[in-house]
Enzyme design. Structure first.
Site, mmCIF file in Angstrom:
data_model
loop_
_atom_site.group_PDB
_atom_site.id
_atom_site.type_symbol
_atom_site.label_atom_id
_atom_site.label_comp_id
_atom_site.label_asym_id
_atom_site.label_seq_id
_atom_site.Cartn_x
_atom_site.Cartn_y
_atom_site.Cartn_z
ATOM 1 N N LYS A 185 1.079 -1.136 -0.175
ATOM 2 C CA LYS A 185 -0.215 0.087 -0.178
ATOM 3 C C LYS A 185 1.265 1.061 -0.188
ATOM 4 O O LYS A 185 0.584 2.376 -1.208
ATOM 5 C CB LYS A 185 -1.609 0.264 1.106
ATOM 6 C CG LYS A 185 -1.666 1.532 0.744
ATOM 7 C CD LYS A 185 -2.352 1.132 2.330
ATOM 8 C CE LYS A 185 -3.229 2.681 2.687
ATOM 9 N NZ LYS A 185 -4.064 2.860 3.257
ATOM 10 N N GLU A 191 10.409 -5.008 4.106
ATOM 11 C CA GLU A 191 10.541 -6.634 3.618
ATOM 12 C C GLU A 191 10.125 -6.571 2.254
ATOM 13 O O GLU A 191 11.146 -7.379 2.271
ATOM 14 C CB GLU A 191 9.492 -7.468 4.622
ATOM 15 C CG GLU A 191 9.717 -7.340 6.233
ATOM 16 C CD GLU A 191 9.337 -6.048 7.442
ATOM 17 O OE1 GLU A 191 9.293 -5.046 6.194
ATOM 18 O OE2 GLU A 191 8.858 -6.094 8.402
ATOM 19 N N GLY A 244 -4.618 -1.198 4.789
ATOM 20 C CA GLY A 244 -3.948 -2.506 4.137
ATOM 21 C C GLY A 244 -5.128 -3.593 4.357
ATOM 22 O O GLY A 244 -4.883 -4.467 3.434
ATOM 23 N N ARG A 245 -4.957 -3.539 5.853
ATOM 24 C CA ARG A 245 -5.772 -5.814 5.946
ATOM 25 C C ARG A 245 -6.926 -5.433 5.283
ATOM 26 O O ARG A 245 -8.178 -6.068 5.805
ATOM 27 C CB ARG A 245 -5.470 -5.994 7.134
ATOM 28 C CG ARG A 245 -6.546 -4.501 8.583
ATOM 29 C CD ARG A 245 -5.771 -4.539 9.281
ATOM 30 N NE ARG A 245 -6.273 -3.357 10.658
ATOM 31 C CZ ARG A 245 -5.429 -2.070 10.910
ATOM 32 N NH1 ARG A 245 -4.721 -2.188 10.238
ATOM 33 N NH2 ARG A 245 -6.826 -1.497 11.638
ATOM 34 N N GLU A 330 -4.816 -6.534 14.950
ATOM 35 C CA GLU A 330 -4.154 -5.396 14.668
ATOM 36 C C GLU A 330 -5.466 -3.917 14.281
ATOM 37 O O GLU A 330 -4.793 -3.116 14.476
ATOM 38 C CB GLU A 330 -3.956 -4.889 12.933
ATOM 39 C CG GLU A 330 -3.096 -4.692 12.320
ATOM 40 C CD GLU A 330 -1.807 -4.531 11.455
ATOM 41 O OE1 GLU A 330 -0.358 -4.162 11.320
ATOM 42 O OE2 GLU A 330 -2.781 -4.219 10.034
ATOM 43 N N HIS A 361 -5.938 -32.886 18.386
ATOM 44 C CA HIS A 361 -4.872 -33.632 19.133
ATOM 45 C C HIS A 361 -3.720 -32.986 19.650
ATOM 46 O O HIS A 361 -2.593 -33.706 19.880
ATOM 47 C CB HIS A 361 -4.293 -34.949 18.269
ATOM 48 C CG HIS A 361 -5.976 -35.762 17.535
ATOM 49 N ND1 HIS A 361 -5.896 -36.874 18.487
ATOM 50 C CD2 HIS A 361 -6.435 -35.330 16.721
ATOM 51 C CE1 HIS A 361 -6.930 -37.474 17.813
ATOM 52 N NE2 HIS A 361 -7.022 -36.464 16.792
ATOM 53 N N LYS A 471 9.618 -0.763 14.205
ATOM 54 C CA LYS A 471 10.477 -0.501 12.185
ATOM 55 C C LYS A 471 10.697 0.860 12.831
ATOM 56 O O LYS A 471 12.829 1.000 12.452
ATOM 57 C CB LYS A 471 9.165 0.321 11.737
ATOM 58 C CG LYS A 471 8.121 -0.828 11.357
ATOM 59 C CD LYS A 471 6.891 -0.160 10.063
ATOM 60 C CE LYS A 471 5.817 -1.337 10.099
ATOM 61 N NZ LYS A 471 4.994 -0.539 9.113
HETATM 62 O O1 F6P Z 1 3.261 -2.853 9.536
HETATM 63 C C1 F6P Z 1 2.126 -2.943 9.524
HETATM 64 C C2 F6P Z 1 1.586 -2.583 8.051
HETATM 65 O O2 F6P Z 1 1.653 -1.289 8.217
HETATM 66 C C3 F6P Z 1 0.193 -3.358 7.973
HETATM 67 O O3 F6P Z 1 -0.843 -3.014 8.385
HETATM 68 C C4 F6P Z 1 0.571 -3.716 6.533
HETATM 69 O O4 F6P Z 1 -0.361 -4.708 5.547
HETATM 70 C C5 F6P Z 1 1.678 -4.149 6.406
HETATM 71 O O5 F6P Z 1 2.569 -2.928 7.155
HETATM 72 C C6 F6P Z 1 1.722 -3.628 4.812
HETATM 73 O O6 F6P Z 1 2.108 -2.500 4.879
HETATM 74 P P1 F6P Z 1 1.746 -1.808 2.971
HETATM 75 O O7 F6P Z 1 1.202 -2.721 2.484
HETATM 76 O O8 F6P Z 1 1.617 -0.610 3.012
HETATM 77 O O9 F6P Z 1 3.354 -2.862 2.101
#
Ligand code: F6P
Length: 498
Positions: A185, A191, A244-245, A330, A361, A471
């Site tokens: 987003k 990452e 994002g979610r 979140e 189990h 972060k």
């Molecule tokens: O760090 C949390 C977050 O901002 C989430 O809310 C989001 O889904 C994820 O990181 C990834 O963010 P982006 O889509 O901006 O890479």
């Protein structure tokens, strides 16, 4: 203003589950809601007429109706970021402007998929989707749940910055036949950008002359993607107001639409749209997301349950608990209200879970005999996802229903090690089948349940500032090494040779 209502909820005499069934022969009917191919059975929760009345008062006091209308009309529902939350518009259920924008961007995505299929990116066989959190969990769940009978492209989702995940994903991919979709987003997530750089490198090493020519971006920050090197024509943007979610419905769902086909993606959207309409218009006691939120609040606030467990009795939905962890924790893991005042009560419980029958189990011992009360949610499908002996599916369903019955019934024994307290709550969601439209409805149900929980608690479910501090510190470590941190952290950094 709500203190009295909460006091009334807390003081409502609590009856045992079996007593609730004894006193109301119609309880199953009254507490079951069927919607969009899903049967929600809330009868094994402690909700009764008295509690429902009290929760209805809470809904009124917290203006759940007004909040719902704000959500569906594109008004600001995320005050800390001054934003609307327009995921419902992606399903055609927002303001006319939001819906028009969402449709236009979805059409652009469809156009790009057509172009890929027509060979504009070469002969694409694989899609490598790179994203994390909300930019990965939805696509991963949907491809795993709905793509088992075959995908139009071999599709892998990579999220972890541990490149072991990337190495595993590309192991059997031909770089020359791979389309890389970078999903972020913000297009700033460390990452994702690191994995995307390494994917470009992998393509270069694999003899791809122009790796950027095989890379697309799925983002609400197209200018950032362009700065990073993505061609404007290869960007699928989405609205900033889609959280994002909550973003699998827009271009973050690209691998789903490409791999399952546009028809399946549309069915997914329509299933969610049906659940939107249900949430928007059904009376509270007949409204599945609202009833689920009432039960959630009852257990978290009154019974002080710190966790809730979700078990998918269907291998196709094995990733659902992972998806729900982000959606629920979140969104509603907050200590302050939307106005910044102390919340003053428990926020969302910890969501955890697994798959049945495996979990029986492993962790069910504690659910049956542990000292914690843990509300359990069972999700199963009437229709199996395989052609093997139907006995498998019968056994799966029998086990699912037996667990709910056992949690409720319990059993006393002179030998206390063999006693079960019983009266332990569960809800069961029985799907007709795991189809795109039913899964769309299921996910929308969870989104609205999370929203209803937030409104009734006074939380803003659409921000996530809790993830920022870690972060920031990671950036500090990357820039400054071990200096300037607490002794333990500094020693760890030094011991790892960073
Ligand atoms: O760090 C949390 C977050 O901002 C989430 O809310 C989001 O889904 C994820 O990181 C990834 O963010 P982006 O889509 O901006 O890479």
């Amino acid at each position: 203003m709500t203190a009295n209502i909460w006091a009334a909820i807390e003081n409502t005499p609590s009856k045992k589950l079996e007593a609730l069934f004894d006193e109301d022969a119609q309880r199953v009917d009254g507490m079951t809601i069927s919607q969009s191919g899903l049967r929600f059975d809330f009868s094994k929760t402690h909700l009764d007429a008295g509690l429902l009345l009290a929760f209805a008062e809470l809904a009124k006091a917290m203006d759940l109706d007004g909040a719902r209308e704000k959500l569906f009309t594109g008004a600001v529902v995320n005050p800390t970021e001054g934003r609307a939350a327009t995921h419902v518009a992606e399903r055609g259920n927002g303001s006319a402007d939001d819906v028009a924008q969402a449709k236009a961007l979805q059409n652009r995505m469809r156009g790009l998929i057509d172009v890929i299929e027509a060979g504009a990116f070469g002969e694409i066989k694989h899609i490598l989707h790179i994203g994390i959190g909300g930019s990965a969990l939805g696509p991963k769940l949907l491809i795993d749940a709905l793509g088992r009978d075959g995908l139009r492209f071999d599709t892998k989702v990579v999220s972890n910055v541990d490149a072991t995940a990337l190495a595993e994903a590309v192991k059997d991919m031909d770089p020359k036949a791979t389309l890389v979709a970078v999903a972020s987003k913000t297009f700033t997530t460390t990452e994702t950008l690191m994995n995307a750089e390494s994917a470009l490198e992998w393509m270069r090493e694999g003899g791809v002359e122009d790796p950027y020519g095989q890379l697309i971006a799925l983002t609400a920050a197209p200018e950032k993607a362009m700065e990073w090197g993505v061609d404007q024509n290869r960007i699928l943007p989405f609205a900033e107001s889609v959280g994002g979610r909550y973003s699998l419905w827009c271009s973050i769902g690209f691998p789903v639409a490409a791999a399952l086909g546009w028809g399946a993606f549309e069915e997914l959207l329509e299933g969610a749209a049906e659940m939107d309409r249900h949430f928007r218009s059904a009376p509270l006691a007949a409204n599945a997301p609202v009833m689920a939120a009432f039960a959630d609040l009852y257990y978290a606030q009154v019974r002080k349950c710190q966790t809730r467990a979700v078990f998918a009795y269907d291998e196709r939905l094995r990733l659902l608990p992972d998806y729900l962890q982000q959606l629920e924790m979140e969104s509603n893991g907050k200590s302050v209200t939307a106005d910044g005042a102390p919340l003053g009560r428990a926020s969302a419980p910890v969501t955890w879970g697994g798959v049945g029958t495996d979990a029986q189990h492993a962790v069910f011992q504690l659910l049956h005999q542990g000292t914690h009360t843990i509300p359990v949610e069972f999700i199963a499908s009437k229709t199996p996802g395989h052609d093997f002996d139907p006995a498998h599916h019968e056994t799966l369903l029998i086990n699912c229903f037996a667990q709910g019955a056992a949690l409720m019934r319990g059993r006393d024994s002179a030998d206390k090690a063999r006693s079960y307290a019983g009266d332990r709550p569960s809800t069961t969601i029985l799907m007709d089948d795991v189809t795109p439209s039913a899964v769309g409805a299921l996910i929308a149900f969870y989104e609205h349940r999370t929203f209803a929980n937030a409104v009734l608690l006074g939380i803003n479910p659409f921000d996530q500032f809790g993830v920022e501090l870690g972060k920031e510190i990671a950036r500090g470590i990357a820039e400054n090494g071990p200096d300037g941190f607490d002794p333990s952290t500094s020693a760890l950094i030094a011991a790892a040779g960073l």
